[in-house]
Structure formats: C-alpha cells, structure tokens
Write a protein that holds these residues in place. Structure first.
Motif, PDB file in Angstrom:
ATOM      1  N   GLU A 422       0.832  -1.213   0.000  1.00 34.25           N
ATOM      2  CA  GLU A 422       0.000   0.000   0.000  1.00 34.25           C
ATOM      3  C   GLU A 422       0.861   1.255   0.000  1.00 34.25           C
ATOM      4  N   ARG A 423       1.941   1.218   0.754  1.00 35.17           N
ATOM      5  CA  ARG A 423       2.822   2.383   0.876  1.00 35.17           C
ATOM      6  C   ARG A 423       3.475   2.733  -0.453  1.00 35.17           C
ATOM      7  N   PHE A 424       3.891   1.710  -1.188  1.00 37.97           N
ATOM      8  CA  PHE A 424       4.658   1.939  -2.411  1.00 37.97           C
ATOM      9  C   PHE A 424       3.820   1.826  -3.676  1.00 37.97           C
ATOM     10  N   LYS A 425       2.504   1.831  -3.551  1.00 38.95           N
ATOM     11  CA  LYS A 425       1.634   1.692  -4.713  1.00 38.95           C
ATOM     12  C   LYS A 425       1.917   2.819  -5.718  1.00 38.95           C
ATOM     13  N   GLY A 426       2.062   2.445  -6.969  1.00 39.30           N
ATOM     14  CA  GLY A 426       2.333   3.435  -8.010  1.00 39.30           C
ATOM     15  C   GLY A 426       3.800   3.749  -8.210  1.00 39.30           C
TER      16      GLY A 426
END
Length: 509
Positions: A422-426
């Motif tokens: 979730e933190r590194f999404k994208g």
C-alpha cells in the motif's frame, strides 16, 4: 519464388523478430543460409533435409537461398528450424502461402519431430506485443507458451502434423491458456523443527518481511544452514507478474519443469562455494543467466561464505545493490535482473569456535583474521542484518514442545508486506529494502527519541552512510511488523543490534 515467414530469436533475456526470407531459382542445387547465422543455424539445412526425407518428400533440386533478416543481427541456436522448414515447404508448393500474422519457433529433428527449445516465454510475449495472431511451438513447449493470453498457441508434434494443419486437412486446436495452480506451502522444512535460536528466527522474519540481505555467523552445528533452508517457507507469495518475470529467466536457462512450466514459488538457490564467477554472475560467449539471476524475486543462499573466492564475492556487490547484472560481449550487452534476498552463513574461523562460550578455538589470531577477511568490509556493509547463531544448549534442544511454525511466521511477514504494498503503490519499489535515497526520510519517519538514539549509534560505532540507510530501512520493517506508522526508539535499537557483529569478528575493520 519468394516467401517470408515470421520467427523470433533470442539474445539473453530479450527476444527479437526475425524474418525468414526464401528465394528459389533455377541453377545448381544448393541450400545457403545468410544473415549472420552461427554454426547451429547453418546446420539446420541438414536437419531439414533429413526431416523431409523422413516424411517421404524430396528436397527441391534448385538453388535455395535463405536470408534471416535483419542481416545485421547475429542469429544463434536451433529456434529458427520450424520457420525455415515452413518457408521451404511454401517454396515447394506443398503448403499454401502462410499469413505473416503467424510465427514459427522450434527445433526440428532428423525424424521430422519438433523438439523443446529454451526461451519460448520471452518470444511468445514479444509476438503478442507485435500483434501476431498465432504462434506455432513444439508440443513440449505448449504449457509454458500458453500461460500468455492474447495470442493463439499451436503445439506441433511433427512435420506431418504441421503440413496437415497448414493445408487445412487436419487442423490443430489452439491450446487452452494455462492457469498456474495456487501455490501450496506445505513445506517439508519448517521453523517449528528448529529448537532455540529465537533471536536468529526473529531476525530472519524481519529479513523476509522487508526483503533484506543477511549474514548468519556462528560455530558449526548452531543451525545456520538449518535456519536459512527454511526461509522459503515464510516468504510471501509471488504475484503473477513476478512469476512470469522469473519464469522468463529460467526458460532462457532451460531449467523449467515441463509439468509445471510457470514458477509459482519464490526461487531458492544455494550454489556450492567452488562456483566460478561466471556461474554465479552469468556469462559465456552468449551470456547465460547466473545463480543471482536464477534467484530473481527469490532467495540466494551462500553457505560457508568465507570459503568462496573473495573476488567472486566482491563481484556480487554491484548487482546486489543495483538489482541487475550487465554482461557485455562483442555481440552486445545483456542485462539480467537479479532482485533478490541474499542470505549468507559462515563460521567465524577455520575451526569454527572463535568466540564460542565453552569450546576453545585452536586457530591462531592470524588464521582467524585471514579467514574472516575473505569477506570484505564493503561486501559486509551491503548485508542489512548481521545475525549471530549462538550454540544451542541441551535444555533447548531436548524440549519436546513444538516451536512456532513457519505458517504463523509467514502470516506476520505477509501482513508487513501488505503494508509496504500500500505504501509503495504506483512506484517501482516493492519492499523496504528497495527504498531509494530520495524517499528514505519521507518513508522512514522517526520520533525525537529514535532520532537521538540513531545519532548516538552512528557516532559511537562510526558507521558508514550505507549502514545509516540500512538501519533506517530495517527499523522501518520492524515498525511495520509492530503495525506502527512511526519509527520509535525500540525499532532503531533493534535494527542497530544487527549491525554490531563486525565489531566482534572483524575487529571494527
């Protein structure tokens, strides 16, 4: 008569399109192949002659010229046999003209059968990207190729079957697309079987949760290899994209299982310490992937680390940090990915008992220093966690109760990885170990107490800038396991204790 058939070649991990052009004319019977073919490609004419004879067909008594375009790119291997054979069949009017939307890859045997080839996955992916409607592959490659959707896969057993299909006499049904089965994690090796070593187990849990590299150091029989070999049982599952990326490398290397052609578990590679630098990093005239690339998206375990050649180990420094290896040859440069977890294990000295609480080391100080110095400081600096595997006493090893299972540990690892996802999404970052320098302080947010203890650690231990970055990344993982958004004092302290063994065994050098 002129005919053009679509095919594909392979250079390293990268596929490239090849047009097989054939021109037949009256003249002295001959069969020439041009377009920078290697010896294996040139030998295809003899394989095709024999295959046609096996099918009761006579090779054309005319001048046959085959050109593999683009002529400026070197062609290697037997992958073009099927396309060349198809072109010859067209020139003999045995089959009708073949649509350029079809591609052909595969080796032909003297009996007319089509044989398994390496690297099919990369070529099928490129065929789909180029808009090809269908691709013909050897029957034994069918499962691997059919994992790619958006293109029809035709699995061909032999030349007669290919001719019957292309003449619309007996059509081959396109393969059903292969969907890899769900991975089962009923591992034989389980952390529940390891008695004691609670500190080492926790450290390896942190390594798995954040994708961190680690070194285990301790006397013989303390369980270093036992712990490392159980790491696959707690690693998070592969995504489909990671599975295809990993399978491409193993396909090129020819190490796939025909029954389960798509790799669905994170690879675990454990090469012997006598391995050459080419075997570890990759190499050859046409460079093949080494162990570090075969461990891509998985784990590379180097046991008896100090027994490895120091030069070979130092060659790992750049690939482990950059997550890819670049191999240059006259024909070009090949880049293989190697985003992996590196887990290593070593004894502290030749006899193994330096620093042991009860057994005396029989090595001289010079022997101890010479042994451990085979692991250079810069290499050690790239290992996030320095873990001491202390000897297990009788009370611990004789316990009848089961230890915590891999399944329970794995639940915490997956939960921590989901937080990171979730933190590194994208972004291109997939885990805490890969946090880039420009995002380090944005992601690794500390409170005042944590900042203060980190400053004291850096000043007192005289650590490098890389060690500072590693401590922050490991503390971020520990905080994720605890479910904390902010890195607190205890997280920094826990991460710092895994950077102290070099002071004990390397004397601070």
């Amino acid at each position: 008569m002129f005919t053009k058939i679509s095919s594909f070649g392979l250079f390293g991990l990268n596929a490239f399109p090849v047009d097989v052009e054939i021109e037949t004319s009256r003249g002295i019977p001959q069969f020439d192949i041009v377009g920078l073919p290697d010896t294996v490609v040139r030998e295809s004419r003899e394989r095709i002659r024999a295959a046609l004879r096996s099918c009761d067909m006579t090779f054309p008594t005319s001048s046959v010229m085959i050109n593999l375009a683009p002529a400026s790119t070197k062609k290697s291997g037997s992958v073009h046999d099927m396309a060349i054979l198809t072109a010859v069949l067209c020139s003999m009017n045995i089959i009708n003209e073949v649509s350029y939307d079809c591609a052909f890859i595969g080796e032909v045997s003297l009996g007319g059968d089509f044989r398994y080839i390496n690297g099919v996955l990369s070529m099928v992916i490129l065929a789909r990207e180029m808009g090809k409607k269908s691709i013909f592959v050897p029957y034994d490659n069918a499962l691997e190729a059919s994992a790619i959707q958006g293109i029809d896969i035709y699995a061909v057993k032999n030349t007669n079957e290919l001719i019957s299909h292309l003449r619309n006499e007996k059509l081959i049904t396109p393969c059903k697309h292969y969907i890899p089965p769900e991975t089962e994690y009923n591992e034989v090796l389980d952390f529940a079987d390891v008695k004691g070593q609670q500190s080492a187990k926790k450290a390896l849990e942190i390594a798995a949760a954040g994708g961190h590299n680690a070194i285990l150091i301790g006397p013989p029989g303390s369980g270093k290899s036992m712990l490392a070999k159980r790491m696959p049982s707690i690693l998070p599952p592969l995504t489909f994209e990671e599975a295809i990326e990993t399978t491409k490398i193993h396909s090129v290397a020819g190490s796939l299982n025909e029954k389960n052609p798509i790799i669905t578990k994170r690879p675990f590679r454990s090469p012997h310490h006598t391995i050459s630098s080419s075997g570890l990093i990759g190499g050859g005239t046409i460079p093949r992937p080494g162990e570090i690339s075969l461990a891509h998206n998985g784990l590379l375990f180097l046991d008896e680390l100090a027994e490895f050649n120091r030069g070979t180990l130092d060659m790992l420094r750049q690939p482990v940090e950059e997550r890819y290896v670049s191999i240059s040859r006259i024909a070009g440069t090949i880049i293989y990915p190697c985003s992996l977890m590196l887990i290593t294990a070593t004894n502290p000295c030749p006899c193994g008992y330096f620093g042991h609480p009860t057994r005396k080391c029989i090595c001289s100080p010079k022997r101890v220093k010479n042994y451990i110095s085979k692991i250079s400081g810069p290499f050690l600096d790239r290992l996030d966690l320095h873990i001491e595997a202390a000897p297990v006493n009788f009370q611990e090893i004789s316990l009848k109760t089961k230890e915590e299972s891999s399944a329970e540990i794995r639940k915490r690892v997956i939960a921590a990885r989901k937080i990171q996802e979730e933190r590194f999404k994208g972004t291109s970052i997939t885990c805490n170990a890969l946090i880039t320098d420009n995002k380090l302080h944005e992601i690794c947010v500390t409170d005042d107490a944590a900042e203060k203890i980190l400053k004291n650690i850096m000043e007192n231990l005289n650590l490098s800038g890389r060690a500072y970055s590693k401590i922050l990344k490991v503390s971020r993982t520990i905080a994720d396991i605890d479910g904390s958004e902010i890195i607190h004092r205890q997280h920094i302290a826990a991460a710092a204790q895994y950077r102290s063994l070099d002071r004990k065994y390397w004397n601070g050098e």
